[in-house]
Design a protein around this motif. Structure first.
Motif, PDB file in Angstrom:
ATOM      1  N   MET A  58       0.819  -1.216   0.000  1.00  7.72           N
ATOM      2  CA  MET A  58       0.000   0.000   0.000  1.00  7.72           C
ATOM      3  C   MET A  58       0.853   1.266   0.000  1.00  7.72           C
ATOM      4  N   ALA A  59       2.109   1.124   0.435  1.00 14.81           N
ATOM      5  CA  ALA A  59       3.005   2.298   0.472  1.00 14.81           C
ATOM      6  C   ALA A  59       3.651   2.573  -0.896  1.00 14.81           C
ATOM      7  N   LYS A  60       3.551   1.654  -1.850  1.00 11.76           N
ATOM      8  CA  LYS A  60       4.185   1.851  -3.158  1.00 11.76           C
ATOM      9  C   LYS A  60       3.470   2.947  -3.959  1.00 11.76           C
ATOM     10  N   ASP A  61       4.213   3.588  -4.834  1.00 14.11           N
ATOM     11  CA  ASP A  61       3.607   4.638  -5.671  1.00 14.11           C
ATOM     12  C   ASP A  61       3.608   4.204  -7.131  1.00 14.11           C
ATOM     13  N   PHE A  62       2.445   3.782  -7.615  1.00 10.67           N
ATOM     14  CA  PHE A  62       2.289   3.480  -9.039  1.00 10.67           C
ATOM     15  C   PHE A  62       1.291   4.460  -9.670  1.00 10.67           C
ATOM     16  N   SER A  63       1.277   5.687  -9.144  1.00  8.77           N
ATOM     17  CA  SER A  63       0.472   6.719  -9.794  1.00  8.77           C
ATOM     18  C   SER A  63       1.188   7.113 -11.090  1.00  8.77           C
ATOM     19  N   TRP A  64       0.484   7.850 -11.943  1.00  5.82           N
ATOM     20  CA  TRP A  64       1.103   8.295 -13.204  1.00  5.82           C
ATOM     21  C   TRP A  64       2.226   9.289 -12.966  1.00  5.82           C
ATOM     22  N   ASN A  65       2.253   9.854 -11.752  1.00  4.18           N
ATOM     23  CA  ASN A  65       3.254  10.870 -11.462  1.00  4.18           C
ATOM     24  C   ASN A  65       4.675  10.347 -11.684  1.00  4.18           C
ATOM     25  N   ALA A  66       4.910   9.090 -11.266  1.00  3.84           N
ATOM     26  CA  ALA A  66       6.254   8.521 -11.384  1.00  3.84           C
ATOM     27  C   ALA A  66       6.643   8.320 -12.854  1.00  3.84           C
ATOM     28  N   SER A  67       5.725   7.739 -13.650  1.00  3.54           N
ATOM     29  CA  SER A  67       6.021   7.473 -15.065  1.00  3.54           C
ATOM     30  C   SER A  67       6.124   8.766 -15.869  1.00  3.54           C
ATOM     31  N   LYS A  68       5.343   9.760 -15.461  1.00  3.59           N
ATOM     32  CA  LYS A  68       5.298  11.025 -16.202  1.00  3.59           C
ATOM     33  C   LYS A  68       6.693  11.629 -16.348  1.00  3.59           C
ATOM     34  N   PHE A  69       7.513  11.550 -15.276  1.00  2.00           N
ATOM     35  CA  PHE A  69       8.845  12.154 -15.334  1.00  2.00           C
ATOM     36  C   PHE A  69       9.720  11.485 -16.386  1.00  2.00           C
ATOM     37  N   ARG A  70       9.540  10.166 -16.551  1.00  2.00           N
ATOM     38  CA  ARG A  70      10.336   9.475 -17.575  1.00  2.00           C
ATOM     39  C   ARG A  70       9.889   9.895 -18.975  1.00  2.00           C
TER      40      ARG A  70
END
Length: 485
Positions: A460-472
């Motif tokens: 539940m603590a992991k971040d798989f929101s689009w925010n992480a991919s967006k930077f790439r």
């Protein structure tokens, strides 16, 4: 201001059959509007809900020819704004009057050839000159081909770059060369083995992979796997040759839509602090709703999937009798191949208090299952990214996956000695290996409850929101168009 155009065959909330629509609907909204002007173009299907279609605004129209089979066709351009993103819709009743975006493959190829050329043809008329066109899957594979060939005669197009994203390499848009030449108007010099020719036919996705400036796919492992013969679907040689121009970027999920603390579709809301007390309420309510034995101590395994060979359902068939013992329940939601639909119906008939086969797709029921299940099973033969395991983490449900593609990249296998990891995984495509890891997960669930709950905490603590991919994606776009800024 950097200008990007997404071109795709589907996009949430207008039309969706798979994960591609989620990407095209969620990713453009993530970018900072101060620096990025991101727009999306899709066909104006008649099956887009009327609540949206009734608000589309007319922009322009023109007539366009491609090859001798597509002559002097009407192209309408409509637009609509939603959440700060401009969406364009290519209109033609002959091609886009349909109940579903895909049907007969020969006709699909014709309508997407038309769409690809129309996307480029409209740009000078709508006063939008993108720095880069981001194409998605085979349906948009000819955009880079047209861009680098026929449209190079117009200075408007000289500086436009292109990326193509492979969401699933299995689907490529292959038809015979003669028909494809008559549809596209391409010169025969393009139908050679180093360009569009593929096993003596013509391949739309291959065209995109040859002519795009860059290739992405939806996870790092899948980017490596598709360069091998086993996963490469006949294009592994080309992909290996272009591996310096290729990377995997994991998809995200919409953290507002999938949020157990606020989700209106689930029975009881909960979060990382309260799941120990409240999550099981969702389980007992769902058991009641589906007619299963109501007992919060049962180990509930969920599966939400297209019911196809790719998803490893033959492994489940092989060991299902052992899988659903007296302490285990299995809930499936999905549609697909008749043999698998009937397989799950049969198990539900055989074990009515343990197996629930919901041969449909219901978003409402899916949310309830994410919140209710203890574990989610994904024994895929191959999986470019996979969204189910990402949503599972969000709802405190433990994924059990085969180590392939995006499943391998996103699920860290549990290690009971170091007390690390957030899911369970098995390596070989083998039913008994899968059964072994499911049984091991049951042992942790029943006999080591504290470790099980700590595993959920980590998930539940992991971040798989689009925010992480967006930077790439931002970095990649800037790299490709950077010399002009």
């Amino acid at each position: 201001m950097k200008k990007i155009l997404f071109a795709a065959s589907e996009c949430v909330p207008f039309i969706k059959t798979g994960g591609l629509a989620d990407v095209c609907g969620a990713l453009p909204k993530e970018f900072d509007k101060e620096n990025w002007d991101i727009r999306v173009v899709i066909p104006n299907y008649s099956c887009i809900p009327w609540e949206y279609r009734s608000q589309f605004q007319y922009v322009t129209h023109f007539y366009m020819s491609a090859g001798s089979y597509i002559c002097d066709k009407y192209v309408g351009v409509l637009k609509y704004e939603l959440d700060g993103v401009t969406y364009y819709f290519i209109d033609n009743e002959e091609f886009f009057t349909c109940q579903s975006p895909y049907g007969d493959i020969r006709f699909d190829i014709e309508k997407f050839v038309f769409f690809d050329k129309a996307v480029l043809s409209m740009l000078p008329l709508i006063d939008f000159q993108p720095d880069l066109i981001h194409c998605h899957d085979w349906e948009t594979g000819l955009i880079p081909v047209y861009l680098r060939n026929e449209f190079m005669g117009n200075p408007f197009f000289w500086n436009i770059k292109s990326i193509i994203t492979i969401h699933n390499l299995k689907f490529q848009g292959v038809w015979d060369t003669k028909t494809m030449a008559n549809l596209t108007g391409f010169d025969k010099s393009l139908f050679t083995p180093d360009k569009l020719e593929f096993n003596k036919d013509a391949n739309m996705l291959k065209g995109g992979l040859v002519y795009a400036d860059y290739i992405t796919t939806v996870s790092d492992s899948y980017a490596n796997e598709i360069q091998t013969e086993y996963y490469g679907e006949g294009l592994n040689g080309l992909l290996a040759a272009r591996h310096f121009d290729m990377q995997g970027i994991v998809n995200g999920i919409d953290y507002n839509t999938y949020n157990p603390a606020t989700d209106p579709k689930i029975f009881t809301n909960y979060d990382a602090e309260s799941f120990r007390k409240k999550k099981s309420i969702n389980k007992t309510k769902l058991q009641e709703m589906l007619g299963l034995k109501v007992d919060k101590k049962m180990y509930m395994i969920g599966l939400i999937s297209r019911l196809t060979d790719q998803k490893g359902l033959d492994l489940i068939n092989c060991v299902m009798d052992n899988l659903v013992d007296e302490y285990t329940q299995f809930v499936v939601i999905g549609t697909g191949q008749g043999e698998y639909e009937n397989m799950f119906r049969q198990f539900a008939w055989k074990y009515p208090d343990r197996v629930s086969a919901n041969i449909c797709y219901s978003d409402d029921l899916a949310h309830k299952l994410y919140a209710a299940a203890d574990a989610f099973l994904m024994p895929s033969q191959f999986e470019p990214c996979g969204l189910t395991q990402l949503i599972s983490f969000r709802y405190g449900t433990v994924p059990i996956v085969r180590e392939t593609g995006g499943l391998k990249d996103t699920v860290q296998p549990f290690n009971e000695y170091e007390n690390t990891g957030d899911g369970f995984s098995f390596a070989n495509y083998n039913a008994h290996e899968m059964l072994g890891i499911v049984n091991y997960s049951k042992h942790i669930f029943y006999d080591r409850k504290r470790q099980w709950n700590q595993m959920i905490d980590r998930g539940m603590a992991k971040d798989f929101s689009w925010n992480a991919s967006k930077f790439r994606y931002e970095g990649l776009y800037s790299y490709l168009i950077g010399e002009r800024y």
